[in-house]
Design a protein around this motif. Structure first.
Motif, PDB file in Angstrom:
ATOM      1  N   MET A   1       0.842  -1.179   0.000  1.00  0.00           N
ATOM      2  CA  MET A   1       0.000   0.000   0.000  1.00  0.00           C
ATOM      3  C   MET A   1       0.890   1.245   0.000  1.00  0.00           C
ATOM      4  N   THR A   2       0.544   2.203  -0.806  1.00  0.00           N
ATOM      5  CA  THR A   2       1.326   3.433  -0.856  1.00  0.00           C
ATOM      6  C   THR A   2       0.640   4.516  -0.036  1.00  0.00           C
ATOM      7  N   ASP A   3       1.447   5.408   0.466  1.00  0.00           N
ATOM      8  CA  ASP A   3       0.912   6.529   1.231  1.00  0.00           C
ATOM      9  C   ASP A   3       0.230   7.501   0.281  1.00  0.00           C
ATOM     10  N   PRO A   4      -0.881   8.104   0.724  1.00  0.00           N
ATOM     11  CA  PRO A   4      -1.545   9.081  -0.138  1.00  0.00           C
ATOM     12  C   PRO A   4      -0.656  10.311  -0.344  1.00  0.00           C
ATOM     13  N   ILE A   5      -0.804  10.917  -1.499  1.00  0.00           N
ATOM     14  CA  ILE A   5      -0.046  12.133  -1.800  1.00  0.00           C
ATOM     15  C   ILE A   5      -0.595  13.267  -0.950  1.00  0.00           C
ATOM     16  N   GLN A   6       0.283  13.939  -0.270  1.00  0.00           N
ATOM     17  CA  GLN A   6      -0.115  15.063   0.574  1.00  0.00           C
ATOM     18  C   GLN A   6      -0.228  16.334  -0.273  1.00  0.00           C
ATOM     19  N   LEU A   7      -1.349  16.996  -0.177  1.00  0.00           N
ATOM     20  CA  LEU A   7      -1.536  18.264  -0.877  1.00  0.00           C
ATOM     21  C   LEU A   7      -0.864  19.374  -0.086  1.00  0.00           C
ATOM     22  N   PRO A   8      -0.388  20.409  -0.769  1.00  0.00           N
ATOM     23  CA  PRO A   8       0.252  21.507  -0.051  1.00  0.00           C
ATOM     24  C   PRO A   8      -0.738  22.238   0.844  1.00  0.00           C
ATOM     25  N   ALA A   9      -0.257  22.690   1.964  1.00  0.00           N
ATOM     26  CA  ALA A   9      -1.090  23.435   2.905  1.00  0.00           C
ATOM     27  C   ALA A   9      -1.022  24.927   2.568  1.00  0.00           C
ATOM     28  N   LEU A  10      -1.468  25.258   1.381  1.00  0.00           N
ATOM     29  CA  LEU A  10      -1.457  26.653   0.949  1.00  0.00           C
ATOM     30  C   LEU A  10      -2.858  27.228   1.071  1.00  0.00           C
ATOM     31  N   SER A  11      -2.940  28.519   1.171  1.00  0.00           N
ATOM     32  CA  SER A  11      -4.205  29.201   1.400  1.00  0.00           C
ATOM     33  C   SER A  11      -4.479  30.192   0.276  1.00  0.00           C
ATOM     34  N   THR A  12      -5.742  30.488   0.062  1.00  0.00           N
ATOM     35  CA  THR A  12      -6.113  31.564  -0.870  1.00  0.00           C
ATOM     36  C   THR A  12      -6.470  32.831  -0.113  1.00  0.00           C
ATOM     37  N   GLU A  13      -6.381  32.755   1.187  1.00  0.00           N
ATOM     38  CA  GLU A  13      -6.713  33.910   2.022  1.00  0.00           C
ATOM     39  C   GLU A  13      -5.602  34.950   1.956  1.00  0.00           C
ATOM     40  N   LYS A  14      -5.959  36.170   2.152  1.00  0.00           N
ATOM     41  CA  LYS A  14      -4.975  37.250   2.219  1.00  0.00           C
ATOM     42  C   LYS A  14      -4.496  37.323   3.666  1.00  0.00           C
ATOM     43  N   ASP A  15      -3.709  36.292   4.052  1.00  0.00           N
ATOM     44  CA  ASP A  15      -3.314  36.131   5.447  1.00  0.00           C
ATOM     45  C   ASP A  15      -1.854  36.480   5.708  1.00  0.00           C
ATOM     46  N   PHE A  16      -1.226  37.167   4.785  1.00  0.00           N
ATOM     47  CA  PHE A  16       0.153  37.600   4.967  1.00  0.00           C
ATOM     48  C   PHE A  16       0.162  39.113   5.057  1.00  0.00           C
ATOM     49  N   THR A  17       0.806  39.646   6.073  1.00  0.00           N
ATOM     50  CA  THR A  17       0.796  41.097   6.265  1.00  0.00           C
ATOM     51  C   THR A  17       2.198  41.691   6.279  1.00  0.00           C
ATOM     52  N   GLY A  18       3.178  40.956   5.768  1.00  0.00           N
ATOM     53  CA  GLY A  18       4.541  41.469   5.772  1.00  0.00           C
ATOM     54  C   GLY A  18       4.744  42.591   4.771  1.00  0.00           C
ATOM     55  N   ASP A  19       5.855  43.307   4.926  1.00  0.00           N
ATOM     56  CA  ASP A  19       6.189  44.412   4.035  1.00  0.00           C
ATOM     57  C   ASP A  19       7.090  43.991   2.887  1.00  0.00           C
ATOM     58  N   GLU A  20       7.658  42.784   2.977  1.00  0.00           N
ATOM     59  CA  GLU A  20       8.591  42.319   1.957  1.00  0.00           C
ATOM     60  C   GLU A  20       8.221  40.918   1.506  1.00  0.00           C
ATOM     61  N   PHE A  21       8.762  40.532   0.354  1.00  0.00           N
ATOM     62  CA  PHE A  21       8.585  39.182  -0.163  1.00  0.00           C
ATOM     63  C   PHE A  21       9.038  38.180   0.889  1.00  0.00           C
ATOM     64  N   SER A  22       8.249  37.142   1.085  1.00  0.00           N
ATOM     65  CA  SER A  22       8.562  36.122   2.080  1.00  0.00           C
ATOM     66  C   SER A  22       8.598  34.758   1.409  1.00  0.00           C
ATOM     67  N   PRO A  23       9.797  34.265   1.061  1.00  0.00           N
ATOM     68  CA  PRO A  23       9.885  32.985   0.354  1.00  0.00           C
ATOM     69  C   PRO A  23       9.354  31.822   1.190  1.00  0.00           C
ATOM     70  N   ILE A  24       8.627  30.923   0.533  1.00  0.00           N
ATOM     71  CA  ILE A  24       8.136  29.698   1.160  1.00  0.00           C
ATOM     72  C   ILE A  24       8.972  28.525   0.674  1.00  0.00           C
ATOM     73  N   TYR A  25       9.410  28.577  -0.569  1.00  0.00           N
ATOM     74  CA  TYR A  25      10.233  27.532  -1.168  1.00  0.00           C
ATOM     75  C   TYR A  25      11.185  28.195  -2.145  1.00  0.00           C
ATOM     76  N   THR A  26      12.408  27.712  -2.191  1.00  0.00           N
ATOM     77  CA  THR A  26      13.412  28.222  -3.121  1.00  0.00           C
ATOM     78  C   THR A  26      14.112  27.042  -3.774  1.00  0.00           C
ATOM     79  N   THR A  27      14.373  27.145  -5.052  1.00  0.00           N
ATOM     80  CA  THR A  27      15.128  26.117  -5.749  1.00  0.00           C
ATOM     81  C   THR A  27      16.181  26.780  -6.612  1.00  0.00           C
ATOM     82  N   THR A  28      17.210  26.040  -6.940  1.00  0.00           N
ATOM     83  CA  THR A  28      18.265  26.545  -7.807  1.00  0.00           C
ATOM     84  C   THR A  28      18.538  25.524  -8.892  1.00  0.00           C
ATOM     85  N   VAL A  29      18.594  25.985 -10.125  1.00  0.00           N
ATOM     86  CA  VAL A  29      18.949  25.137 -11.268  1.00  0.00           C
ATOM     87  C   VAL A  29      20.143  25.771 -11.948  1.00  0.00           C
TER      88      VAL A  29
END
Length: 165
Positions: A1-29
């Motif tokens: 049996m395989t584990d179910p794929i976990q969906l990201p815990a992202l929101s559509t709410e305007k729940d961020f009140t910072g003044d600057e860009f706030s990275p959640i994930y970063t990648t480099t290629v």
């Protein structure tokens, strides 16, 4: 049996009140130039985590062999996947099943008539059988404002270019 794929815990709410860009994930290629010293024609793209490792080749329409992935395909895949994710998130919030959603991204590489440089044009086509057209259209409009690729296409994206020491 395989584990179910976990969906990201992202929101559509305007729940961020910072003044600057706030990275959640970063990648480099990293792309090198390969045999022709031209990343687009003979390069290799490798992600820092090793998950992406592929040869880049020019499409036949641009004089290449067409025997590899090209930047437009990568961009189309990223855009379609991101828009699909945003639309799926919104669908779930409306108690709709996103299983039948598919997003077709067409990316055209061409010349800019304003300055003679190069430009990309993107067309997205969403297929969502079984959902009323008005409902799907409304959620697609909301997804256009939520998807970072769509936001980048409409508003541009902050970019820095520096020479390594």
């Amino acid at each position: 049996m395989t584990d179910p794929i976990q969906l990201p815990a992202l929101s559509t709410e305007k729940d961020f009140t910072g003044d600057e860009f706030s990275p959640i994930y970063t990648t480099t290629v990293t792309v090198d130039g390969g045999a022709a010293s031209h990343g687009r024609a003979s390069g290799r793209a490798c992600s820092s985590d090793g998950a992406l490792d592929l040869d880049l080749r020019m499409p036949a329409e641009l004089g290449g062999s067409g025997q590899g992935t090209n930047p437009e395909q990568l961009f189309a895949a990223g855009f379609a996947a991101c828009f699909h994710g945003a639309l799926g998130l919104l669908a779930r919030q409306e108690a709709l099943d996103p299983a039948a959603i598919s997003v077709l991204a067409t990316v055209a590489f061409g010349r800019n008539p304003e300055d003679g440089g190069y430009l990309l044009h993107v067309d997205l086509v969403v297929r969502w059988p079984g959902v009323p057209r008005e409902t799907a259209t409304s959620l697609m409009e909301r997804a256009d404002g939520l998807c970072p690729y769509a936001r980048m296409a409409w508003r541009g994206t902050p970019t820095t270019i520096t020479l390594a020491p």
